[in-house]
Design a protein around this motif. Structure first.
Motif, PDB file in Angstrom:
ATOM      1  N   HIS A  38       0.872  -1.178   0.000  1.00 23.25           N
ATOM      2  CA  HIS A  38       0.000   0.000   0.000  1.00 23.25           C
ATOM      3  C   HIS A  38       0.906   1.225   0.000  1.00 23.25           C
ATOM      4  N   SER A  39       0.647   2.180  -0.879  1.00 25.64           N
ATOM      5  CA  SER A  39       1.578   3.299  -0.974  1.00 25.64           C
ATOM      6  C   SER A  39       0.860   4.586  -1.351  1.00 25.64           C
ATOM      7  N   THR A  40       1.407   5.703  -0.864  1.00 22.83           N
ATOM      8  CA  THR A  40       0.862   7.024  -1.193  1.00 22.83           C
ATOM      9  C   THR A  40       1.993   7.988  -1.479  1.00 22.83           C
ATOM     10  N   ILE A  41       1.711   8.986  -2.315  1.00 21.78           N
ATOM     11  CA  ILE A  41       2.636  10.093  -2.544  1.00 21.78           C
ATOM     12  C   ILE A  41       1.793  11.351  -2.700  1.00 21.78           C
ATOM     13  N   TYR A  42       1.946  12.286  -1.757  1.00 21.80           N
ATOM     14  CA  TYR A  42       1.115  13.483  -1.720  1.00 21.80           C
ATOM     15  C   TYR A  42       1.985  14.726  -1.549  1.00 21.80           C
ATOM     16  N   VAL A  43       1.493  15.828  -2.087  1.00 16.86           N
ATOM     17  CA  VAL A  43       2.073  17.133  -1.788  1.00 16.86           C
ATOM     18  C   VAL A  43       0.991  18.189  -1.987  1.00 16.86           C
ATOM     19  N   ALA A  44       1.033  19.237  -1.184  1.00 13.57           N
ATOM     20  CA  ALA A  44       0.107  20.369  -1.326  1.00 13.57           C
ATOM     21  C   ALA A  44       0.745  21.384  -2.255  1.00 13.57           C
ATOM     22  N   GLN A  45       0.492  21.237  -3.548  1.00 15.26           N
ATOM     23  CA  GLN A  45       1.183  22.055  -4.552  1.00 15.26           C
ATOM     24  C   GLN A  45       0.229  22.845  -5.438  1.00 15.26           C
ATOM     25  N   LEU A  46      -0.896  22.238  -5.809  1.00 14.24           N
ATOM     26  CA  LEU A  46      -1.738  22.841  -6.845  1.00 14.24           C
ATOM     27  C   LEU A  46      -3.185  22.952  -6.365  1.00 14.24           C
ATOM     28  N   PHE A  47      -3.662  24.194  -6.189  1.00 11.42           N
ATOM     29  CA  PHE A  47      -5.044  24.405  -5.777  1.00 11.42           C
ATOM     30  C   PHE A  47      -5.741  25.446  -6.655  1.00 11.42           C
TER      31      PHE A  47
ATOM     32  N   ILE B 147       2.827  11.286 -14.039  1.00 14.29           N
ATOM     33  CA  ILE B 147       4.147  11.321 -14.691  1.00 14.29           C
ATOM     34  C   ILE B 147       5.082  12.326 -14.017  1.00 14.29           C
ATOM     35  N   SER B 148       4.507  13.377 -13.442  1.00 16.66           N
ATOM     36  CA  SER B 148       5.351  14.417 -12.869  1.00 16.66           C
ATOM     37  C   SER B 148       5.876  14.043 -11.496  1.00 16.66           C
ATOM     38  N   GLN B 149       5.025  13.466 -10.665  1.00 17.27           N
ATOM     39  CA  GLN B 149       5.374  13.245  -9.267  1.00 17.27           C
ATOM     40  C   GLN B 149       5.395  11.768  -8.889  1.00 17.27           C
ATOM     41  N   ALA B 150       4.345  11.036  -9.280  1.00 16.08           N
ATOM     42  CA  ALA B 150       4.218   9.646  -8.838  1.00 16.08           C
ATOM     43  C   ALA B 150       5.255   8.723  -9.473  1.00 16.08           C
ATOM     44  N   THR B 151       5.927   9.175 -10.528  1.00 13.19           N
ATOM     45  CA  THR B 151       6.986   8.339 -11.101  1.00 13.19           C
ATOM     46  C   THR B 151       8.084   8.067 -10.078  1.00 13.19           C
ATOM     47  N   HIS B 152       8.269   8.979  -9.103  1.00 12.62           N
ATOM     48  CA  HIS B 152       9.231   8.687  -8.024  1.00 12.62           C
ATOM     49  C   HIS B 152       8.799   7.424  -7.273  1.00 12.62           C
ATOM     50  N   LEU B 153       7.512   7.360  -6.930  1.00 12.77           N
ATOM     51  CA  LEU B 153       7.012   6.202  -6.180  1.00 12.77           C
ATOM     52  C   LEU B 153       6.970   4.953  -7.059  1.00 12.77           C
ATOM     53  N   ILE B 154       6.561   5.101  -8.309  1.00  6.12           N
ATOM     54  CA  ILE B 154       6.542   3.943  -9.218  1.00  6.12           C
ATOM     55  C   ILE B 154       7.952   3.364  -9.360  1.00  6.12           C
TER      56      ILE B 154
ATOM     57  N   TRP C 220      -1.346  -1.178  -4.290  1.00  7.61           N
ATOM     58  CA  TRP C 220      -1.957   0.026  -4.843  1.00  7.61           C
ATOM     59  C   TRP C 220      -1.154   1.264  -4.490  1.00  7.61           C
ATOM     60  N   MET C 221      -1.376   2.319  -5.266  1.00  6.49           N
ATOM     61  CA  MET C 221      -0.739   3.621  -5.060  1.00  6.49           C
ATOM     62  C   MET C 221      -1.812   4.692  -5.176  1.00  6.49           C
ATOM     63  N   ASP C 222      -1.823   5.627  -4.244  1.00  7.58           N
ATOM     64  CA  ASP C 222      -2.685   6.788  -4.349  1.00  7.58           C
ATOM     65  C   ASP C 222      -1.806   8.023  -4.430  1.00  7.58           C
ATOM     66  N   SER C 223      -2.119   8.935  -5.346  1.00  5.36           N
ATOM     67  CA  SER C 223      -1.225  10.056  -5.603  1.00  5.36           C
ATOM     68  C   SER C 223      -2.016  11.320  -5.888  1.00  5.36           C
ATOM     69  N   SER C 224      -1.508  12.431  -5.364  1.00  4.20           N
ATOM     70  CA  SER C 224      -2.086  13.730  -5.727  1.00  4.20           C
ATOM     71  C   SER C 224      -1.092  14.833  -5.383  1.00  4.20           C
ATOM     72  N   TRP C 225      -1.151  15.918  -6.167  1.00  2.93           N
ATOM     73  CA  TRP C 225      -0.391  17.116  -5.829  1.00  2.93           C
ATOM     74  C   TRP C 225      -1.321  18.188  -5.283  1.00  2.93           C
ATOM     75  N   SER C 226      -2.539  17.776  -4.930  1.00  3.56           N
ATOM     76  CA  SER C 226      -3.547  18.720  -4.451  1.00  3.56           C
ATOM     77  C   SER C 226      -4.164  18.237  -3.148  1.00  3.56           C
ATOM     78  N   ILE C 227      -3.326  17.733  -2.238  1.00  2.00           N
ATOM     79  CA  ILE C 227      -3.783  17.291  -0.925  1.00  2.00           C
ATOM     80  C   ILE C 227      -3.290  18.279   0.123  1.00  2.00           C
ATOM     81  N   ARG C 228      -4.195  18.892   0.818  1.00  2.68           N
ATOM     82  CA  ARG C 228      -3.799  19.884   1.828  1.00  2.68           C
ATOM     83  C   ARG C 228      -2.981  19.239   2.949  1.00  2.68           C
ATOM     84  N   HIS C 229      -2.196  20.079   3.608  1.00  3.82           N
ATOM     85  CA  HIS C 229      -1.447  19.701   4.816  1.00  3.82           C
ATOM     86  C   HIS C 229      -0.232  18.819   4.508  1.00  3.82           C
TER      87      HIS C 229
END
Length: 341
Positions: free
Chosen positions: A148-157, A176-183, A225-234
């Motif tokens: 189970h894996s996640t990659i999040y950052v509060a970058q784009l709102f 492709i921009s961010q989650a490729t690190h986790l992949i 599974w992987m969940d990814s977003s650049w629009s997660i607060r905090h």
């Protein structure tokens, strides 16, 4: 003295130039960029540096021993091809290209010339992930069941501007921009991915995705599974979490720690919890500009060019990551249909 040139002297180009120029027997000889503002800025810091606004002219005149390419994604392949045709080893910022089809000729050319290459998947050089890799290689966990894996950052709102938010120029959004690190980490830790099921959602962006959820089937038989977003607060900084659930226990990994839990003592590890925190794992580097992992990455590239040391995060590896990304986008475009990599 190894002569190093840099194509693209923005933030990442400046970072790699600063690290590699500080290493023994390496000299930054030239940079190229289309921005006179950036060229004049770097010239003011290093007056003897040769600057160019055309990377082809720079390669022809300077004939460097190695090149760093840190430009927008859609320029990666044509610029890397200019290096490959001249037989020049190159370091390429990630991701490899907007899609794998655009990179096939480059892959073939690099293979035919047996060139040293590296693509900037720097998280492999973080202490906690290196420790996790070492633990997994002992086989102490037994068969891996799921991850189970996640990659999040509060970058784009709000709607973003520029090439990163153009599907044609960037290849996509957060995957492709961010989650490729986790992949890349998942493939490095657990082996090749065989099938994916992808779901994406755009909210702030018009052409690219801001959220993605992906199910993986690995060739080993494990899944996850992987969940990814650049629009997660905090999440002020990019944050990765990986949980590996296995036959004999669990492994929990993030930037701050690696935690192992075993049902029974095995292979020299105690039963129950064994924890390694960043301060326990830290070992210094000779130059630290953006974090020791960037320095280790640069040192590994220079060592490979000078001494022929192997590079695991090379162009071929990045091509495999790119094929997974392609499959995720294909699956998401077909409402989550399982898609072979």
């Amino acid at each position: 003295m190894m002569r190093l040139a840099v194509i693209g002297i923005g933030k990442m180009g400046m970072l790699h130039a600063g690290i590699m120029n500080a290493l023994d027997d390496v000299e930054l000889c030239a940079v190229s960029d289309t921005s006179n503002f950036l060229l004049n800025g770097v010239k003011s810091l290093k007056p003897n540096l040769n600057i160019f606004n055309d990377h082809v002219k720079m390669l022809d005149k300077e004939q460097p021993d190695a090149v760093v390419i840190a430009t927008p994604v859609f320029l990666h392949v044509p610029m890397a091809m200019e290096c490959a045709k001249r037989g020049i080893p190159f370091f390429l910022e990630k991701p490899l290209s907007p899609n794998s089809a655009q990179a096939q000729e480059l892959i073939d050319t690099v293979k035919s010339k047996n060139l040293v290459t590296m693509v900037g998947y720097m998280m492999r050089y973080l202490d906690t992930y290196m420790k996790a890799k070492a633990v997994l290689e002992t086989g102490v966990l037994g068969k891996i069941i799921t991850v189970h894996s996640t990659i999040y950052v509060a970058q784009l709102f709000r709607t973003g501007k520029g090439w990163r938010y153009s599907k044609e120029q960037s290849g996509g959004g957060v995957v492709i921009s961010q989650a490729t690190h986790l992949i890349d980490l998942l493939q490095w830790l657990l082996g090749p991915v065989e099938m994916v099921t992808g779901h994406t959602k755009s909210w702030y962006s018009q052409e690219v995705e801001d959220f993605a959820h992906v199910h993986f089937e690995f060739k080993s038989g494990s899944m996850g599974w992987m969940d990814s977003s650049w629009s997660i607060r905090h999440h002020r900084l990019m944050q990765v979490n990986i949980e590996i659930h296995a036959e004999n226990g669990n492994l929990f990994i993030c930037d701050d720690y690696t935690k192992l839990y075993l049902d029974d003592a095995k292979n020299g590890f105690n039963s129950g919890w064994t924890n390694w925190y960043n301060p326990d794992l830290f070992h210094g580097v000779e130059i630290d500009v953006g974090g020791p992992h960037y320095s280790r990455q640069g040192i590994a590239f220079i060592d490979a060019v000078k001494n022929g040391k192997p590079v695991t995060s090379d162009l071929r590896n990045a091509f495999e990551v790119q094929k997974i990304v392609d499959a995720i986008y294909e699956s998401a475009g077909n409402h989550g249909q399982p898609t072979r990599v």
